[in-house]
Design a protein around this motif. Structure first.
Motif, PDB file in Angstrom:
ATOM      1  N   HIS A 208      28.755  45.748  25.505  1.00 36.49           N
ATOM      2  CA  HIS A 208      27.985  44.530  25.247  1.00 36.49           C
ATOM      3  C   HIS A 208      28.540  43.383  26.078  1.00 36.49           C
ATOM      4  O   HIS A 208      29.759  43.224  26.164  1.00 36.49           O
ATOM      5  N   GLU A 209      27.646  42.616  26.628  1.00 37.10           N
ATOM      6  CA  GLU A 209      28.051  41.356  27.241  1.00 37.10           C
ATOM      7  C   GLU A 209      27.717  40.255  26.255  1.00 37.10           C
ATOM      8  O   GLU A 209      26.651  40.277  25.642  1.00 37.10           O
ATOM      9  N   PHE A 210      28.617  39.282  26.116  1.00 37.42           N
ATOM     10  CA  PHE A 210      28.339  38.120  25.271  1.00 37.42           C
ATOM     11  C   PHE A 210      27.862  37.007  26.193  1.00 37.42           C
ATOM     12  O   PHE A 210      28.573  36.619  27.121  1.00 37.42           O
ATOM     13  N   ILE A 280      24.946  32.919  30.869  1.00 39.18           N
ATOM     14  CA  ILE A 280      26.288  33.038  31.458  1.00 39.18           C
ATOM     15  C   ILE A 280      27.073  34.055  30.642  1.00 39.18           C
ATOM     16  O   ILE A 280      27.165  33.938  29.412  1.00 39.18           O
ATOM     17  N   GLU A 281      27.652  35.009  31.342  1.00 37.80           N
ATOM     18  CA  GLU A 281      28.469  36.012  30.652  1.00 37.80           C
ATOM     19  C   GLU A 281      29.855  35.410  30.377  1.00 37.80           C
ATOM     20  O   GLU A 281      30.579  35.068  31.294  1.00 37.80           O
ATOM     21  N   VAL A 282      30.200  35.295  29.100  1.00 39.40           N
ATOM     22  CA  VAL A 282      31.511  34.733  28.757  1.00 39.40           C
ATOM     23  C   VAL A 282      32.475  35.797  28.208  1.00 39.40           C
ATOM     24  O   VAL A 282      33.678  35.582  28.136  1.00 39.40           O
ATOM     25  N   GLY A 283      31.916  36.933  27.835  1.00 38.77           N
ATOM     26  CA  GLY A 283      32.782  38.015  27.349  1.00 38.77           C
ATOM     27  C   GLY A 283      32.095  39.341  27.581  1.00 38.77           C
ATOM     28  O   GLY A 283      30.870  39.396  27.749  1.00 38.77           O
ATOM     29  N   HIS A 284      32.903  40.403  27.602  1.00 39.05           N
ATOM     30  CA  HIS A 284      32.332  41.725  27.872  1.00 39.05           C
ATOM     31  C   HIS A 284      33.211  42.766  27.194  1.00 39.05           C
ATOM     32  O   HIS A 284      34.418  42.761  27.397  1.00 39.05           O
ATOM     33  N   ILE A 285      32.599  43.611  26.381  1.00 43.37           N
ATOM     34  CA  ILE A 285      33.376  44.664  25.730  1.00 43.37           C
ATOM     35  C   ILE A 285      32.842  46.033  26.158  1.00 43.37           C
ATOM     36  O   ILE A 285      31.643  46.196  26.382  1.00 43.37           O
TER      37      ILE A 285
HETATM   38 MG    MG Z   1      31.222  41.976  32.775  1.00 43.27          MG
END
Ligand code: MG
Ligand code: ATP
Length: 444
Positions: A208-210, A280-285
């Motif tokens: 998931h991208e946040f 905007i992608e601020v986190g990525h799991i």
């Molecule tokens: Mg990423």
């Protein structure tokens, strides 16, 4: 802190290289200074905000039981050859040779290094799960660094790694981070939506991208609007409630463009709920199983005596990018007013006394107010210049304290002209002002 003594090099004009509002504000307010393409120095104002963001990210990692470590920025190429990524990573990796002619690199991410640390000491399933994180500078030689610290080459990232015995346990770890990210972004006063994403060079299949919404964002997203109404409050760190939490989000269609499927989108989302926009992608799991543990031989003894490779995930937050992302979300470009969420504001309040060479009484009053603030853990910046009112307000609106106090020549008994930045002035007693500021600080 007095403005005259602070190191806040405010610029009068918008630098032409800055194309988006966060980059413009950060340069104008003297938060950063470019040192070379995509590489920045962080000046006091920017640094203060970034450190406060870092601390919130840290607290929310600790809260789900992740342990903090610190790995170096410079890594040996050996472990990257073991995982097979030394070639794959290509030109984004900054490769360096030391004086012995050994191949080193400036870490763009840390899956290999953390796997090496893990495999050296953890041998039994009894020690699992292990959840580790660090907050460290990364380097990626981006082909087109732009938008200031949003897409730069050297950036500050929180990256965490999970090690589990089975897929089921690994999903539990994954879901802990899912929750932790929702909490982190909420404390930063951001609505960050988890969107099903592609895994890119990190690899794996669950991800998931946040993403926060912004016209200037580089991620294209397709989503069901109703996902914005969800709230993560009250979720316990237990398997069942975390499964429910992720299901609650996954019920709604929300994907980035690599995962987009028009047919599916139109089938699952009614027309009035469809939202196609940018973010905007601020986190990525990521969950990637044994992608690294297998080639690098990170295995543990299982209960029956057999061995198996550990199942891993990794979890990133762009700590430095968040400074820009929050500006994109909060900066009122038309009126040139920034108002930081109090949880990360460089100063809680700006005190603006109107003074000149002959009459310093307003500054005296500012000093007295500040003494009370210090006793109450409220951090203020005092504009002790003798500039005119409008230029003082302009500067303070860039610095972005959530509250402002104006001390004019006419001092009205013990009342203070107090306002939330961008709002109407109220006349209040100092005790009331302190109460309002403290209340907001506690809530965050
Ligand atoms: Mg990423
Ligand atoms: P992007 O798609 O934006 O290039 P990524 O998917 O390559 O990012 P990840 O490997 O997922 O990045 O890194 C974790 C986080 O680090 C990202 O969610 C982002 O917030 C941040 N980040 C990644 N690259 C940069 C960069 N060049 N500058 C600033 N922050 C970055």
């Amino acid at each position: 802190m007095y403005l005259t003594k602070s190191f806040i090099p405010i610029l009068k004009n918008i630098p032409s290289e800055a194309k988006i509002k966060s980059h413009q504000l950060m340069l104008r307010a003297g938060m950063i200074k470019q040192s070379s393409a995509g590489i920045y120095s962080w000046l006091p104002l920017g640094f203060k905000v970034m450190k406060k963001i870092e601390q919130i990210v840290r607290e929310e990692q600790n809260r789900i039981g992740v342990q903090e470590i610190l790995m170096p920025t410079i890594q040996s190429s050996e472990i990257w050859k073991e995982s097979g990524r030394y070639e794959d990573y290509g030109e984004e990796m900054l490769r360096i040779k030391d004086r012995q002619n050994r191949e080193m690199l400036y870490g763009p991410t840390n899956e290999e290094l953390v796997t090496d640390i893990f495999r050296a000491s953890v041998k039994s399933y009894k020690s699992l799960p292990q959840l580790l994180y660090h907050i460290q500078w990364k380097f990626r030689d981006e082909i087109r660094p732009r938008f200031g610290i949003m897409r730069c080459r050297e950036f500050y990232m929180k990256d965490a790694y999970s090690f589990d015995i089975s897929d089921e346990e690994a999903f539990f770890s994954y879901n802990k981070f899912f929750l932790s990210y929702l909490r982190t972004f909420k404390r930063l006063d951001l609505t960050a939506i988890p969107m099903a994403a592609d895994t890119g060079p990190i690899g794996g299949n669950l991800s998931h991208e946040f993403i926060i919404l912004a016209d200037t964002g580089e991620s294209k997203i397709f989503t069901d609007k109703r996902i914005f109404d969800l709230n993560s409050d009250g979720t316990k760190v237990e398997k069942k409630s975390l499964d429910e939490l992720r299901n609650k989000y996954e019920k709604f269609y929300a994907v980035t463009d690599e995962k987009f499927n028009k047919e599916e989108f139109e089938k699952k989302v009614t027309e009035e709920n469809r939202l196609i926009t940018k973010g905007i992608e601020v986190g990525h799991i990521f969950y990637f199983g044994d992608k690294y543990s297998k080639p690098m031989g990170a295995s543990v003894d299982l209960p029956g005596g057999k061995k198996d490779f550990v199942k891993m995930g990794s979890y990133g937050v762009g700590v430095s990018r968040l400074v820009g992302a929050i500006i994109e979300a909060k900066y009122d470009e038309k009126n040139e007013i920034m108002k930081w969420p109090i949880s990360i504001a460089p100063y809680d309040v700006s005190i603006i006394p109107m003074i000149n060479k002959k009459d310093q009484s307003a500054l005296e009053k500012a000093n007295n107010i500040n003494k009370e603030f210090l006793l109450n853990n409220i951090e203020a910046i005092i504009d002790d210049t003798d500039e005119n009112f409008s230029s003082k307000m302009k500067k303070m609106n860039l610095i972005g304290s959530p509250f402002q106090i104006i001390i004019g020549k006419q001092i009205d008994g013990d009342l203070i002209e107090f306002k939330e930045t961008g709002k109407e002035i109220k006349k209040l007693k100092l005790e009331e002002v302190i109460k309002i500021i403290k209340k907001q600080k506690v809530q965050n």
